[in-house]
Design a protein around this motif. Structure first.
Motif: not given
Length: 175
Positions: A46, A71, A75, A78, A140, A143, A147, A150, A172, A174
């Motif tokens: 992503s 991820v 981020r 998320s 989530v 991060t 990256p 998961y 998933l 954001f």
């Protein structure tokens, strides 16, 4: 001459049977569609702000089935969300499910997944008790600067049938 003809005929029949046997052992690619069995160990990258499907379809669970996603760094918000339903008869996903169809669901980071795959006890980012019909909405973890991979794990609960089937739709997103 008649004896030679029978030997040739028998050898020909044997060759045809061997070719048929070999061709039957090859796995055909399943047709695409909502009832397609999904491959495990699927990795979803992503790299943008767009939502990404992590899993969408029906698949079997013997021991466990995992769907991985990455991820991107930095981020903050998320989340992985969706729903699943498990059942014991592949041909009848709309049948009434009960405790015999229960599966566990976990969200694991890379280290947690490695511990899980090696059979070592460890922590989990998120975990649900065994269920056969569930809606999930998990944030989530952040991060930071790199990256993070998961793993969404569907695990066959102890007891009941050796193989269970899951119809799942997880995304998933954001914020």
């Amino acid at each position: 001459m008649r004896k030679d003809f029978r030997q040739v005929q028998s050898a020909g029949l044997l060759m045809v049977l061997l070719v048929l046997l070999c061709s039957c052992s090859k796995k055909a690619n399943p047709p695409e569609g909502p009832e397609t069995t999904l491959a495990v160990d699927r990795l979803v990258h992503s790299g943008s702000e767009e939502s990404k499907n992590v899993v969408h379809g029906v698949f079997s669970v013997n021991k466990y089935a995992q769907f991985a996603f990455v991820v991107p760094p930095s981020r903050g918000y998320s989340r992985v969300h969706g729903d699943f339903r498990s059942f014991t008869k592949r041909r009848d996903p709309d049948s009434t499910s009960d405790k015999t169809a229960d599966v566990s669901l976990m969200l694991l980071n890379e280290q947690e997944f490695n511990d899980f795959a090696q059979g070592r006890p460890g922590s989990t980012t998120y975990q649900l008790d065994p269920a056969h019909d569930q809606v999930v909405d998990w944030q989530v973890p952040i991060t930071f600067d790199r990256p993070q991979e998961y793993h969404l794990i569907f695990s066959n609960s102890d007891g009941g049938p050796k193989t269970k089937f899951v119809k799942a739709d997880f995304t998933l997103t954001f914020q």
